[in-house]
Design a protein around this motif. Sequence first.
Motif, mmCIF file in Angstrom:
data_model
loop_
_atom_site.group_PDB
_atom_site.id
_atom_site.type_symbol
_atom_site.label_atom_id
_atom_site.label_comp_id
_atom_site.label_asym_id
_atom_site.label_seq_id
_atom_site.Cartn_x
_atom_site.Cartn_y
_atom_site.Cartn_z
ATOM 1 N N GLU A 9 1.055 -1.140 0.053
ATOM 2 C CA GLU A 9 0.119 0.019 -0.225
ATOM 3 C C GLU A 9 0.310 1.246 -0.290
ATOM 4 O O GLU A 9 0.904 2.416 -0.339
ATOM 5 N N ARG B 179 -7.322 0.818 -7.240
ATOM 6 C CA ARG B 179 -7.866 0.337 -5.649
ATOM 7 C C ARG B 179 -8.919 1.128 -5.411
ATOM 8 O O ARG B 179 -9.514 2.278 -4.902
ATOM 9 N N TRP C 151 -8.121 -3.854 -3.487
ATOM 10 C CA TRP C 151 -6.852 -4.205 -4.429
ATOM 11 C C TRP C 151 -7.695 -4.729 -5.183
ATOM 12 O O TRP C 151 -8.368 -5.464 -5.273
ATOM 13 N N VAL D 15 -1.688 -4.783 -9.438
ATOM 14 C CA VAL D 15 -2.899 -4.572 -8.696
ATOM 15 C C VAL D 15 -3.470 -3.373 -10.109
ATOM 16 O O VAL D 15 -2.639 -1.754 -10.165
#
Length: 145
Positions: free
Chosen positions: A47, A106, A111, A103
């Motif tokens: 993150e 978001r 995700w 990813v």
Amino acid sequence: MLEAAQKRIRICIDRWDRSRLEGRAYHPILRQEAHFSDINQLCTNLEKVFDAVKYPAAATQCRVFGKKSEDAGKNGVKQAMTQEKTANTTCAAGKKATFIVQVMYRQNATWQGQVVWSEKNETRQFRSALELIKLIDSAAEESGL
């Protein structure tokens, strides 16, 4: 704009002991490995990487207890990525398994993207961080890690 290779994170699993995993995560822009000793630390580090490279953009802002510092994101990335710098542009494969994670979104405070299990060259889509964790865990079960 980021190139396709810069949108991927390499997750190298070095130790897997009864659902506790340890290893390294690598993103080419930061040119450093981030070591992790459990799944929570891995997710937190990822993150922070997404916030640092500003991809993918977060659709929501995470809520926190207490007062949030303006520099928390910037300092968090530096702390998460301070372990050892790598000289080359990729980290070595994991001792147990290696995954390439992309990813793409978001959204909904989680995700969405795809993960490639490098050893088997299998690709799976995931719709949440939990689903990503379950996919990685299922790879461990299948290969007897």
